[in-house]
Design an enzyme around this catalytic site. Structure first.
Site, mmCIF file in Angstrom:
data_model
loop_
_atom_site.group_PDB
_atom_site.id
_atom_site.type_symbol
_atom_site.label_atom_id
_atom_site.label_comp_id
_atom_site.label_asym_id
_atom_site.label_seq_id
_atom_site.Cartn_x
_atom_site.Cartn_y
_atom_site.Cartn_z
ATOM 1 N N HIS A 286 0.830 -1.206 0.000
ATOM 2 C CA HIS A 286 0.000 0.000 0.000
ATOM 3 C C HIS A 286 0.871 1.264 0.000
ATOM 4 O O HIS A 286 0.665 2.178 -0.794
ATOM 5 C CB HIS A 286 -0.935 0.017 1.210
ATOM 6 C CG HIS A 286 -1.608 1.330 1.415
ATOM 7 N ND1 HIS A 286 -2.696 1.741 0.678
ATOM 8 C CD2 HIS A 286 -1.308 2.374 2.231
ATOM 9 C CE1 HIS A 286 -3.056 2.959 1.049
ATOM 10 N NE2 HIS A 286 -2.220 3.372 1.985
ATOM 11 N N HIS B 116 1.428 5.097 -2.425
ATOM 12 C CA HIS B 116 1.705 6.491 -2.052
ATOM 13 C C HIS B 116 2.914 7.098 -2.753
ATOM 14 O O HIS B 116 2.951 8.301 -2.998
ATOM 15 C CB HIS B 116 1.950 6.606 -0.545
ATOM 16 C CG HIS B 116 0.708 6.562 0.283
ATOM 17 N ND1 HIS B 116 -0.110 7.657 0.446
ATOM 18 C CD2 HIS B 116 0.139 5.563 0.992
ATOM 19 C CE1 HIS B 116 -1.128 7.332 1.230
ATOM 20 N NE2 HIS B 116 -1.014 6.059 1.576
ATOM 21 N N GLU C 183 -5.837 9.416 0.030
ATOM 22 C CA GLU C 183 -6.178 7.985 0.067
ATOM 23 C C GLU C 183 -7.217 7.574 -0.979
ATOM 24 O O GLU C 183 -7.089 6.523 -1.591
ATOM 25 C CB GLU C 183 -6.677 7.581 1.463
ATOM 26 C CG GLU C 183 -5.608 7.623 2.552
ATOM 27 C CD GLU C 183 -4.529 6.539 2.435
ATOM 28 O OE1 GLU C 183 -4.661 5.625 1.599
ATOM 29 O OE2 GLU C 183 -3.536 6.641 3.189
ATOM 30 N N SER D 289 -4.052 0.717 -4.642
ATOM 31 C CA SER D 289 -3.483 -0.509 -4.079
ATOM 32 C C SER D 289 -4.540 -1.590 -3.857
ATOM 33 O O SER D 289 -4.245 -2.633 -3.283
ATOM 34 C CB SER D 289 -2.718 -0.209 -2.782
ATOM 35 O OG SER D 289 -3.560 0.405 -1.827
#
Ligand code: PHE
Ligand code: CO
Length: 297
Positions: free
Chosen positions: A135, A140, A183, A203
């Site tokens: 993730h 990110h 997010e 993700s």
């Protein structure tokens, strides 16, 4: 090397009960990754690259290519840093997992992005309730190569340090902004088509498809105060996604001092995640099909 992360305590937050780890920065124990760890990375990497074709924004895909991430092996943080640092000044640091809020903000404010060093187990391929290496790194890190997004993330870190001093409501307003942009954000491409940039979406195979193609969730134009008032869920796909026109819009809209905004929002009710408001710019009014019936976080 023991590859079990050291869990130190559980903390009740507005995102539910989450584990908080030691604050210490750890060196990525790259040699301790097992064949299984590398295989999990390879499987997730290949699957997400495929599902993100035509779904992720071009900035994300291009940046991931520039970073030379491949399915072959779990990337080394120091090799990524050799590309990332000269590009935007950001640096990856290894951590055990979620950090106490202030520590997290302080890292971001100094252009250090904490990346969980361990990767999920094969049985967690489709779902894991806390951020892992896949993730953090796959989701990110690529956009930290984008100059505008890179500036936004640093500003967010400084904004977090500021909001912490103001109080829990301010912090919640700010956390919702992170949730619905970093997010779970969507963005319009040059043709006005919706694309993904949020790391929680990129993700996740299921949510990559759901966020763009399902009729159930709302898709609403970015509005800072609207987002700051919107509750969210951590245990289901999102019920509402917010759409930015481009990263400049996100950066510009978050430049003003938030103190007067936090002040004003204190007296205003929050919105349930699923609700559409009268003055929303609605791209898609969701059917809410399959939504959980219990309350939001
Ligand atoms: N402008 C915000 C403040 O005054 C800081 C911030 C910038 C927060 C960008 C989030 C994102 O607090
Ligand atoms: Co995340």
């Amino acid at each position: 090397m023991n590859t079990q992360p050291k869990r130190v305590e559980h903390q009740q937050t507005d995102r539910g009960t989450i584990p908080v780890y030691t604050t210490a920065v750890v060196e990525q124990p790259w040699d301790s990754y097992t064949d299984t760890d590398h295989k999990v990375w390879a499987q997730l990497f290949a699957r997400q690259r495929e599902v993100l074709k035509g779904r992720a924004c071009k900035e994300f895909i291009q940046a991931q290519d520039l970073l030379e991430m491949t399915a072959d092996a779990i990337p080394r943080f120091d090799e990524l840093n050799e590309i990332l640092k000269p590009a935007t000044g950001w640096e990856l640091i290894g951590v055990e997992g979620l950090l106490p809020e202030q520590t997290f903000f302080d890292h971001l404010a100094n252009r250090r992005f904490p990346v969980t060093w361990w990767i999920r187990k094969p049985e967690q391929i489709n779902y894991i309730s806390e951020p892992d290496l896949f993730h953090d790194l796959f989701g990110h890190v690529p956009l930290l190569m984008n100059p505008v997004f890179a500036d936004y993330m640093e500003a967010y870190g400084r904004g977090g340090l500021k909001a912490e001093k103001i109080g829990p409501e301010a912090l919640m307003n700010l956390t919702r902004l992170y949730w619905y942009t970093v997010e779970f954000g969507l963005i319009r491409d040059d043709n006005g088509e919706l694309r993904i940039y949020g790391s929680g979406i990129v993700s996740s195979e299921g949510e990559s498809i759901y966020s763009l193609e399902s009729a159930a969730p709302n898709r609403i134009g970015f509005d800072l105060e609207r987002i700051m008032r919107t509750q969210y869920r951590i245990d289901t796909y999102q019920q509402t996604y917010f759409v930015i026109d481009d990263f400049e819009q996100l950066f510009e809209a978050t430049q003003p001092d938030f103190v007067p905004i936090y002040d004003k929002l204190k007296t205003q009710p929050s919105f349930p995640a699923r609700e559409v408001q009268d003055d929303d710019k609605v791209y898609q009014r969701g059917t809410r099909e399959g939504f959980a019936t219990d309350a939001d976080a």
